[in-house]
Design a protein around this motif. Sequence first.
Motif, PDB file in Angstrom:
ATOM      1  N   VAL A   1       0.843  -1.201   0.000  1.00  0.00           N
ATOM      2  CA  VAL A   1       0.000   0.000   0.000  1.00  0.00           C
ATOM      3  C   VAL A   1       0.879   1.252   0.000  1.00  0.00           C
ATOM      4  O   VAL A   1       0.597   2.226  -0.713  1.00  0.00           O
ATOM      5  CB  VAL A   1      -0.960  -0.016   1.206  1.00  0.00           C
ATOM      6  N   PHE A   2       1.962   1.235   0.783  1.00  0.00           N
ATOM      7  CA  PHE A   2       2.920   2.335   0.741  1.00  0.00           C
ATOM      8  C   PHE A   2       3.408   2.536  -0.700  1.00  0.00           C
ATOM      9  O   PHE A   2       3.460   3.668  -1.200  1.00  0.00           O
ATOM     10  CB  PHE A   2       4.096   2.038   1.667  1.00  0.00           C
ATOM     11  N   GLY A   3       3.764   1.431  -1.364  1.00  0.00           N
ATOM     12  CA  GLY A   3       4.224   1.522  -2.749  1.00  0.00           C
ATOM     13  C   GLY A   3       3.174   2.101  -3.670  1.00  0.00           C
ATOM     14  O   GLY A   3       3.498   2.863  -4.591  1.00  0.00           O
ATOM     15  N   GLY A   4       1.908   1.762  -3.418  1.00  0.00           N
ATOM     16  CA  GLY A   4       0.835   2.324  -4.227  1.00  0.00           C
ATOM     17  C   GLY A   4       0.692   3.819  -4.043  1.00  0.00           C
ATOM     18  O   GLY A   4       0.560   4.577  -5.019  1.00  0.00           O
ATOM     19  N   VAL A   5       0.751   4.270  -2.801  1.00  0.00           N
ATOM     20  CA  VAL A   5       0.599   5.704  -2.527  1.00  0.00           C
ATOM     21  C   VAL A   5       1.776   6.487  -3.103  1.00  0.00           C
ATOM     22  O   VAL A   5       1.592   7.528  -3.759  1.00  0.00           O
ATOM     23  CB  VAL A   5       0.466   5.956  -1.007  1.00  0.00           C
ATOM     24  N   ILE A   6       2.982   5.983  -2.902  1.00  0.00           N
ATOM     25  CA  ILE A   6       4.148   6.710  -3.422  1.00  0.00           C
ATOM     26  C   ILE A   6       4.182   6.647  -4.948  1.00  0.00           C
ATOM     27  O   ILE A   6       4.628   7.588  -5.618  1.00  0.00           O
ATOM     28  CB  ILE A   6       5.456   6.170  -2.783  1.00  0.00           C
ATOM     29  N   GLY A   7       3.637   5.555  -5.508  1.00  0.00           N
ATOM     30  CA  GLY A   7       3.532   5.457  -6.967  1.00  0.00           C
ATOM     31  C   GLY A   7       2.564   6.494  -7.533  1.00  0.00           C
ATOM     32  O   GLY A   7       2.836   7.112  -8.571  1.00  0.00           O
ATOM     33  N   ILE A   8       1.434   6.682  -6.872  1.00  0.00           N
ATOM     34  CA  ILE A   8       0.497   7.730  -7.296  1.00  0.00           C
ATOM     35  C   ILE A   8       1.183   9.091  -7.261  1.00  0.00           C
ATOM     36  O   ILE A   8       1.046   9.898  -8.191  1.00  0.00           O
ATOM     37  CB  ILE A   8      -0.754   7.738  -6.392  1.00  0.00           C
ATOM     38  N   PHE A   9       1.919   9.347  -6.191  1.00  0.00           N
ATOM     39  CA  PHE A   9       2.601  10.634  -6.068  1.00  0.00           C
ATOM     40  C   PHE A   9       3.617  10.811  -7.198  1.00  0.00           C
ATOM     41  O   PHE A   9       3.685  11.870  -7.838  1.00  0.00           O
ATOM     42  CB  PHE A   9       3.287  10.719  -4.703  1.00  0.00           C
ATOM     43  N   ARG A  10       4.396   9.781  -7.457  1.00  0.00           N
ATOM     44  CA  ARG A  10       5.396   9.856  -8.539  1.00  0.00           C
ATOM     45  C   ARG A  10       4.729  10.120  -9.889  1.00  0.00           C
ATOM     46  O   ARG A  10       5.182  10.958 -10.673  1.00  0.00           O
ATOM     47  CB  ARG A  10       6.174   8.537  -8.591  1.00  0.00           C
ATOM     48  N   ASP A  11       3.637   9.412 -10.164  1.00  0.00           N
ATOM     49  CA  ASP A  11       3.050   9.420 -11.499  1.00  0.00           C
ATOM     50  C   ASP A  11       2.034  10.542 -11.718  1.00  0.00           C
ATOM     51  O   ASP A  11       1.923  11.070 -12.822  1.00  0.00           O
ATOM     52  CB  ASP A  11       2.366   8.078 -11.767  1.00  0.00           C
ATOM     53  N   TYR A  12       1.284  10.887 -10.677  1.00  0.00           N
ATOM     54  CA  TYR A  12       0.234  11.902 -10.821  1.00  0.00           C
ATOM     55  C   TYR A  12       0.558  13.215 -10.123  1.00  0.00           C
ATOM     56  O   TYR A  12      -0.167  14.192 -10.265  1.00  0.00           O
ATOM     57  CB  TYR A  12      -1.096  11.373 -10.273  1.00  0.00           C
ATOM     58  N   GLY A  13       1.627  13.221  -9.332  1.00  0.00           N
ATOM     59  CA  GLY A  13       1.985  14.439  -8.596  1.00  0.00           C
ATOM     60  C   GLY A  13       2.321  15.585  -9.535  1.00  0.00           C
ATOM     61  O   GLY A  13       2.798  15.388 -10.655  1.00  0.00           O
ATOM     62  N   TYR A  14       2.081  16.785  -9.067  1.00  0.00           N
ATOM     63  CA  TYR A  14       2.298  17.990  -9.882  1.00  0.00           C
ATOM     64  C   TYR A  14       3.792  18.330  -9.928  1.00  0.00           C
ATOM     65  O   TYR A  14       4.438  18.463  -8.896  1.00  0.00           O
ATOM     66  CB  TYR A  14       1.525  19.168  -9.300  1.00  0.00           C
ATOM     67  N   ARG A  15       4.318  18.525 -11.130  1.00  0.00           N
ATOM     68  CA  ARG A  15       5.744  18.798 -11.293  1.00  0.00           C
ATOM     69  C   ARG A  15       6.018  20.145 -11.964  1.00  0.00           C
ATOM     70  O   ARG A  15       7.163  20.470 -12.244  1.00  0.00           O
ATOM     71  CB  ARG A  15       6.408  17.678 -12.110  1.00  0.00           C
ATOM     72  N   ARG A  16       5.000  20.949 -12.208  1.00  0.00           N
ATOM     73  CA  ARG A  16       5.222  22.232 -12.885  1.00  0.00           C
ATOM     74  C   ARG A  16       5.738  23.289 -11.925  1.00  0.00           C
ATOM     75  O   ARG A  16       6.735  23.949 -12.179  1.00  0.00           O
ATOM     76  CB  ARG A  16       3.925  22.707 -13.557  1.00  0.00           C
ATOM     77  N   LEU A  17       5.065  23.473 -10.796  1.00  0.00           N
ATOM     78  CA  LEU A  17       5.443  24.482  -9.815  1.00  0.00           C
ATOM     79  C   LEU A  17       5.901  23.798  -8.538  1.00  0.00           C
ATOM     80  O   LEU A  17       5.164  22.986  -7.976  1.00  0.00           O
ATOM     81  CB  LEU A  17       4.255  25.409  -9.498  1.00  0.00           C
ATOM     82  N   ARG A  18       7.103  24.128  -8.057  1.00  0.00           N
ATOM     83  CA  ARG A  18       7.631  23.475  -6.861  1.00  0.00           C
ATOM     84  C   ARG A  18       6.717  23.661  -5.656  1.00  0.00           C
ATOM     85  O   ARG A  18       6.549  22.749  -4.851  1.00  0.00           O
ATOM     86  CB  ARG A  18       9.019  24.041  -6.527  1.00  0.00           C
ATOM     87  N   HIS A  19       6.135  24.845  -5.534  1.00  0.00           N
ATOM     88  CA  HIS A  19       5.332  25.096  -4.325  1.00  0.00           C
ATOM     89  C   HIS A  19       3.991  24.370  -4.356  1.00  0.00           C
ATOM     90  O   HIS A  19       3.274  24.366  -3.358  1.00  0.00           O
ATOM     91  CB  HIS A  19       5.145  26.602  -4.095  1.00  0.00           C
ATOM     92  N   ARG A  20       3.648  23.740  -5.486  1.00  0.00           N
ATOM     93  CA  ARG A  20       2.419  22.933  -5.542  1.00  0.00           C
ATOM     94  C   ARG A  20       2.719  21.451  -5.793  1.00  0.00           C
ATOM     95  O   ARG A  20       1.831  20.692  -6.190  1.00  0.00           O
ATOM     96  CB  ARG A  20       1.492  23.461  -6.645  1.00  0.00           C
ATOM     97  N   ALA A  21       3.956  21.044  -5.519  1.00  0.00           N
ATOM     98  CA  ALA A  21       4.367  19.692  -5.912  1.00  0.00           C
ATOM     99  C   ALA A  21       4.231  18.654  -4.799  1.00  0.00           C
ATOM    100  O   ALA A  21       4.587  17.498  -5.009  1.00  0.00           O
ATOM    101  CB  ALA A  21       5.815  19.718  -6.424  1.00  0.00           C
ATOM    102  N   ARG A  22       3.711  19.032  -3.637  1.00  0.00           N
ATOM    103  CA  ARG A  22       3.513  18.049  -2.562  1.00  0.00           C
ATOM    104  C   ARG A  22       2.231  17.244  -2.811  1.00  0.00           C
ATOM    105  O   ARG A  22       1.282  17.716  -3.460  1.00  0.00           O
ATOM    106  CB  ARG A  22       3.436  18.742  -1.204  1.00  0.00           C
ATOM    107  N   LEU A  23       2.162  16.053  -2.223  1.00  0.00           N
ATOM    108  CA  LEU A  23       1.006  15.178  -2.407  1.00  0.00           C
ATOM    109  C   LEU A  23      -0.291  15.834  -1.928  1.00  0.00           C
ATOM    110  O   LEU A  23      -1.362  15.577  -2.474  1.00  0.00           O
ATOM    111  CB  LEU A  23       1.236  13.860  -1.656  1.00  0.00           C
ATOM    112  N   LYS A  24      -0.207  16.703  -0.918  1.00  0.00           N
ATOM    113  CA  LYS A  24      -1.420  17.304  -0.350  1.00  0.00           C
ATOM    114  C   LYS A  24      -2.234  18.059  -1.395  1.00  0.00           C
ATOM    115  O   LYS A  24      -3.474  18.084  -1.313  1.00  0.00           O
ATOM    116  CB  LYS A  24      -1.049  18.235   0.807  1.00  0.00           C
ATOM    117  N   PHE A  25      -1.579  18.637  -2.410  1.00  0.00           N
ATOM    118  CA  PHE A  25      -2.322  19.383  -3.425  1.00  0.00           C
ATOM    119  C   PHE A  25      -3.097  18.439  -4.336  1.00  0.00           C
ATOM    120  O   PHE A  25      -4.222  18.738  -4.742  1.00  0.00           O
ATOM    121  CB  PHE A  25      -1.375  20.267  -4.234  1.00  0.00           C
TER     122      PHE A  25
END
Length: 557
Positions: A274-298
């Motif tokens: 499950v940890f791998g699933g959550v971190i995988g979502i973050f890697r694949d769907y996480g925002y990478r355009r703006l650093r200040h919006r790149a945390r999983l919480k957004f």
Amino acid sequence: MSTPASRHHKRPRGEGQWALGYREPLNKNEENKKNDDGLNVRQRIIDIYSKRGFDSIDPADLRGRMRWYGLYTQRKPGIDGGKTAVLAPEELDDRYFMLRVRIDGGQLDVRQLRAIADVSNLYGRGTADLTDRQNIQLHWVEIESVPDIWERLESVGLSTTEACGDTPRVILGCPLAGIDAEETIDATEQIREINERFIGNPEFSNLPRKFKSALSGCVAHCTVHEINDVAFVGVVNEDGEQGYDLWVGGGLSTNPMLGRRLGVFVSPERAADVFGGVIGIFRDYGYRRLRHRARLKFLVGDWGVERFREVLETEYLKEPLPDGPAPQEPRGGRRDHVGVFPQKDGNFYVGFAPKVGRLDGDRLHLIADLAERYGSDRIRTTTEQKMVILDVTPDRVDALVAELEANDLQVNPSTFRRHTMACTGIEYCKLAIVETKATAMQLIDELERRLPTFEEPLTINVNGCPNSCARIQVADIGLKGQLVVDENGEQVEGFQIHLGGSLGVSSGFGRKVRGLKTTAAALPDYVERVVTHYDTQKKDGESFADWVQRADEADLK
């Protein structure tokens, strides 16, 4: 030139999400990570930089990839806080490094603590700071020393791998895991498995930003699960099975958000997947355009928990997770494990409070010696910048307590010593605007002198900048460093004040009072005043945070 109609039909701007096909880097950080995995810098440090010296370091490694091994350049001495956001990085950089040793689950043995102490004394001018994420940070480290430091740490099973950077950082765990008679579940094995599978793994070494995690069955909820990117919180389901409640999307910094329950039950054997699933979502769907919006919480904020759970189950786990219960409310009052308490095996643990986490190499050696002398090989760090010695037999407790306190490692500290935390501050940190450690130590001394009978739990968190490494938004009194104008019209070090933040039964970011600031010099007067108002006005059992919500604004100033 676009017409009004064509403007309305533009494709929505991409957030750099890999899973949606946006693979081209959208900022300098993403470009550096695409050019070379941060994990690869290790060999360059060993083969090139440690031999040729500081001036040989590629700037992209110096201010980027070296973080993948816990190395940040520290702030050049003598640069005041007004220049923090003005000067270029190369003007702020000193030729020395902060080195962060990761301590997953806060678990150390005597050999490991002595290895850190030796490194501190040999290579770090004796520095050692406990962090609020259970790590130990050293300073004044020269690049030439790093290979030998790694050799010494790794020979006893310690590491700096992914202690910083856009990576899965240290995994928080309860220092009492496996020994507390009341714990819901012992997370030690799950922390070990997650560490083995995901830390230093190139599949997860390029995340949009840092990724903070916690696994614990602690009934005091000491790992602050509410403010981690992912947290596994011990529960028992309706069938009497031990497992975890899953939380995602917590984090503070300049845009704080509390984590949210997915409402699932995670059995211990599925925790790593499950940890791998959550971190995988973050890697694949996480925002990478703006650093200040790149945390999983957004991402969690935009998606909501239902969609997050659906993507986790269908795309990553390939099967559903059962619904599960919410955690019990935390055991009252204090989440720090300071004091003397029984273990389930009949021995005792002894938790003690260094001042705002500040130690040194000699003091670390002393703690290792005391643990060994009193029959323990297990020492723990906490998320409150404190430490715990485990496995002390009943007949040796009093003598150990006496020796710790004789060396200013308080087992029965004042509320102010017990609950004040401070980040690194301008002494070493390039992001800081004000001094923190010495300011917090002086504040503790003053409050102990002025308010010797005050005993209520009261957290005072001192931060050198807006980034909230010291968790200012969830403190009773949170102090955010900034430059303020004093009574003479001079710009001086000071703090913006946050009041009444809390985690636990009624988690929240407290009350903002417009314009509430203090100079560093006037800080003891301010805290004494507001604490005295609380002490005289509180109802039976009323916490500081609850009082703040109903207090007159005049009593908060």
